[in-house]
Design an enzyme around this catalytic site. Structure first.
Site, PDB file in Angstrom:
ATOM      1  N   GLU A 197       0.821  -1.204   0.000  1.00  0.00           N
ATOM      2  CA  GLU A 197       0.000   0.000   0.000  1.00  0.00           C
ATOM      3  C   GLU A 197       0.857   1.256   0.000  1.00  0.00           C
ATOM      4  O   GLU A 197       2.019   1.245   0.400  1.00  0.00           O
ATOM      5  CB  GLU A 197      -0.913  -0.002   1.222  1.00  0.00           C
TER       6      GLU A 197
ATOM      7  N   CYS B 218       3.672   8.281   1.251  1.00  0.00           N
ATOM      8  CA  CYS B 218       4.206   7.245   2.126  1.00  0.00           C
ATOM      9  C   CYS B 218       4.215   5.956   1.316  1.00  0.00           C
ATOM     10  O   CYS B 218       3.180   5.536   0.809  1.00  0.00           O
ATOM     11  CB  CYS B 218       3.290   7.133   3.347  1.00  0.00           C
TER      12      CYS B 218
ATOM     13  N   CYS C  68       6.783  -7.578   6.251  1.00  0.00           N
ATOM     14  CA  CYS C  68       7.962  -7.087   6.963  1.00  0.00           C
ATOM     15  C   CYS C  68       8.452  -8.181   7.896  1.00  0.00           C
ATOM     16  O   CYS C  68       7.652  -8.936   8.434  1.00  0.00           O
ATOM     17  CB  CYS C  68       7.604  -5.831   7.777  1.00  0.00           C
TER      18      CYS C  68
ATOM     19  N   CYS D 122       2.546  -3.340  15.256  1.00  0.00           N
ATOM     20  CA  CYS D 122       2.433  -2.966  13.838  1.00  0.00           C
ATOM     21  C   CYS D 122       1.735  -4.069  13.048  1.00  0.00           C
ATOM     22  O   CYS D 122       2.123  -5.240  13.110  1.00  0.00           O
ATOM     23  CB  CYS D 122       3.830  -2.713  13.266  1.00  0.00           C
TER      24      CYS D 122
ATOM     25  N   GLU E  97      10.666  -2.956   5.968  1.00  0.00           N
ATOM     26  CA  GLU E  97      11.815  -2.339   6.609  1.00  0.00           C
ATOM     27  C   GLU E  97      12.793  -1.957   5.488  1.00  0.00           C
ATOM     28  O   GLU E  97      13.463  -2.825   4.905  1.00  0.00           O
ATOM     29  CB  GLU E  97      12.451  -3.328   7.603  1.00  0.00           C
TER      30      GLU E  97
ATOM     31  N   SER F  27      12.885   5.498   6.939  1.00  0.00           N
ATOM     32  CA  SER F  27      12.598   5.133   8.328  1.00  0.00           C
ATOM     33  C   SER F  27      13.069   3.709   8.604  1.00  0.00           C
ATOM     34  O   SER F  27      12.872   2.816   7.782  1.00  0.00           O
ATOM     35  CB  SER F  27      11.089   5.243   8.568  1.00  0.00           C
TER      36      SER F  27
ATOM     37  N   SER G 287      12.880   4.386  14.368  1.00  0.00           N
ATOM     38  CA  SER G 287      11.706   4.010  15.157  1.00  0.00           C
ATOM     39  C   SER G 287      12.188   3.524  16.512  1.00  0.00           C
ATOM     40  O   SER G 287      12.518   2.356  16.687  1.00  0.00           O
ATOM     41  CB  SER G 287      10.925   2.913  14.433  1.00  0.00           C
TER      42      SER G 287
ATOM     43  N   HIS H 241      10.719   4.179  19.963  1.00  0.00           N
ATOM     44  CA  HIS H 241       9.549   3.711  20.725  1.00  0.00           C
ATOM     45  C   HIS H 241       9.799   3.396  22.197  1.00  0.00           C
ATOM     46  O   HIS H 241       8.845   3.186  22.947  1.00  0.00           O
ATOM     47  CB  HIS H 241       8.865   2.512  20.053  1.00  0.00           C
TER      48      HIS H 241
HETATM   49  N1  SAH Z   1      10.026  -0.472   9.111  1.00  0.00           N
HETATM   50  C1  SAH Z   1      10.214   0.946   9.169  1.00  0.00           C
HETATM   51  C2  SAH Z   1       9.216   1.770   8.383  1.00  0.00           C
HETATM   52  C3  SAH Z   1       7.749   1.405   8.420  1.00  0.00           C
HETATM   53  S1  SAH Z   1       6.687   1.880   9.721  1.00  0.00           S
HETATM   54  C4  SAH Z   1      10.246   1.412  10.601  1.00  0.00           C
HETATM   55  O1  SAH Z   1       9.840   0.655  11.473  1.00  0.00           O
HETATM   56  O2  SAH Z   1      10.705   2.524  10.862  1.00  0.00           O
HETATM   57  C5  SAH Z   1       6.665   3.606   9.924  1.00  0.00           C
HETATM   58  C6  SAH Z   1       6.464   4.015  11.367  1.00  0.00           C
HETATM   59  O3  SAH Z   1       5.148   3.685  11.847  1.00  0.00           O
HETATM   60  C7  SAH Z   1       7.431   3.323  12.321  1.00  0.00           C
HETATM   61  O4  SAH Z   1       7.944   4.251  13.239  1.00  0.00           O
HETATM   62  C8  SAH Z   1       6.546   2.317  13.005  1.00  0.00           C
HETATM   63  O5  SAH Z   1       7.079   1.902  14.226  1.00  0.00           O
HETATM   64  C9  SAH Z   1       5.254   3.083  13.126  1.00  0.00           C
HETATM   65  N2  SAH Z   1       4.087   2.257  13.412  1.00  0.00           N
HETATM   66  C10 SAH Z   1       3.831   0.994  12.996  1.00  0.00           C
HETATM   67  N3  SAH Z   1       2.654   0.560  13.472  1.00  0.00           N
HETATM   68  C11 SAH Z   1       2.118   1.571  14.181  1.00  0.00           C
HETATM   69  C12 SAH Z   1       0.899   1.738  14.900  1.00  0.00           C
HETATM   70  N4  SAH Z   1       0.006   0.746  14.970  1.00  0.00           N
HETATM   71  N5  SAH Z   1       0.685   2.924  15.506  1.00  0.00           N
HETATM   72  C13 SAH Z   1       1.594   3.922  15.422  1.00  0.00           C
HETATM   73  N6  SAH Z   1       2.755   3.823  14.755  1.00  0.00           N
HETATM   74  C14 SAH Z   1       3.032   2.666  14.150  1.00  0.00           C
END
Ligand code: SAH
Length: 371
Positions: free
Chosen positions: A111, A124, A131, A138, A187, A220, A243, A245
């Site tokens: 997507e 995006c 992944c 996620c 990723e 990212s 990322s 978190h």
């Molecule tokens: N794999 C990469 C890029 C894809 S996700 C990465 O992890 O950085 C893009 C961002 O969205 C990342 O920071 C990821 O942790 C965040 N993300 C994924 N699922 C999410 C959710 N359910 N709520 C909020 N952020 C989320």
């Protein structure tokens, strides 16, 4: 499709699968000329074809009037195979947010999302089908890794958005893609070569590429440390987003399983080296999850880690995946988290949640049952 991974299980190597047909956007200009020569045509045809694709944003032979008709068909067949088929398009925010679900040649689903703001258009994009990084909050991570996307499959998502904008299909008049974020499925640093190729096609001036400013591109990552080091050496001033978190290894080990390989201190060191090398401010992504990572002491710890660095924190209210035990932080906790970070002099914004009502935030459309 892929199998559902076990908790904490990481998949680095994408399953071997058939590759999509070669496309113009996979190749540098020199490679395109060679490819055209291989099929017995004059190399300048590659320049013409590139202009159609990257400048005029067309893939239809009828419009390529500077090429002899029989040649058009052949060149398109050889170098512009269809790579993405639209399965669904959903819009919201009065049409200025649109999410596309695409089917790839082998049935894999990915997507992309287009978001138009008064001063910019951000796309995006996905870099893998699925992944392998298995972050438990996620949606994409839960489904596992199907395969790596090719450079052209990645680029095509942006070209599709650029086309819609150029044709005035997005409210606000004809426009251009100004920003691309690799924050869709996948990723990016685990599909390094294809992603770098795609970044080059995005930033190369037309007609070699789309001519988007490198400053408008954000890659990212969960924190694949060696790949961050490599990216710093590419001479591409793209923005790096990490990322994070969680500021502590104990919690990050569970939220971002790659942390069991490369710890918080290591990923931040790689980020600071990246900032030093590129002079670009690094973005730290932090999804605020109620009572999991949103405590004031964690904001304090994060503030101490980031203080004085070339950094910006992007707080993302968690977008709960279906059936998730987690939810977004309370507004008062979010505010306190912001204040604590700011008290350390760290720049912070809370990400707007565009596209939430169309599951436009993080891997949820492809994960939803198909009609
Ligand atoms: N794999 C990469 C890029 C894809 S996700 C990465 O992890 O950085 C893009 C961002 O969205 C990342 O920071 C990821 O942790 C965040 N993300 C994924 N699922 C999410 C959710 N359910 N709520 C909020 N952020 C989320």
């Amino acid at each position: 499709m892929s199998e559902q991974p076990k908790t904490g299980q990481l998949t680095f190597v994408a399953p071997r699968r058939a590759k999509p047909q070669r496309h113009l956007a996979d190749l540098t200009m020199a490679e395109r000329r060679a490819a055209v020569a291989e099929i017995g045509e004059k190399p300048f045809r590659a320049d013409q074809l590139s202009r159609h694709y990257f400048t005029r944003l067309t893939g239809s032979p009828e419009q390529m009037t500077d090429l002899p008709a029989p040649l058009r068909e052949r060149l398109v067949e050889q170098l512009m195979p269809p790579l993405l088929t639209s399965v669904r398009e959903i819009t919201c925010d009065g049409g200025t947010t649109r999410k596309n679900l695409w089917k790839l040649f082998d049935g894999s689903l990915v997507e992309s999302v287009l978001m138009r703001y008064p001063d910019r258009v951000t796309m995006c994009v996905s870099s893998q089908a699925g992944c392998g990084m298995n972050c438990p909050f996620c949606a994409t991570g839960q489904a596992g890794l199907t395969r790596n996307m090719s450079t052209a499959e990645i680029v095509e998502q942006v070209v599709a958005g650029a086309r819609a904008l150029a044709r005035g299909e997005v409210p606000g008049g004809p426009g251009r893609v100004t920003n691309v974020v690799f924050m869709g499925m996948g990723e990016p640093m685990a599909n390094y070569k294809a992603v770098i190729g795609a970044v080059r096609r995005l930033v190369d001036p037309a007609p070699e590429g789309l001519g988007i400013s490198a400053r408008g591109v954000t890659v990212s990552t969960v924190g694949l440390v060696p790949a961050i080091g490599k990216l710093a050496e590419e001479g591409l001033p793209v923005t790096l987003a990490v990322s994070l978190h969680a500021p502590d290894d104990e919690l990050r080990d569970t939220l971002v399983p790659i942390n069991t390989r490369w710890k918080v201190a290591e990923v931040l060191d790689a980020a600071w080296s990246y900032a030093a090398r590129t002079k670009r401010r690094v973005s730290i992504e932090y999804a605020l999850i109620k009572d999991v990572n949103d405590q004031e002491w964690r904001a304090d710890l994060l503030g101490r880690l980031l203080k004085g660095k070339l950094v910006h924190v992007n707080l993302i209210p968690l977008n709960p995946t279906p059936g998730s035990k987690w939810t977004a932080s309370r507004p008062e906790d979010e505010r306190a988290f912001v204040r604590r970070l700011e008290s350390h002099g760290v720049a912070v914004t809370v990400r707007d949640t565009r596209g939430r009502e169309i599951d436009g935030a993080c891997g949820q459309l492809a994960a939803a049952p198909q009609p």
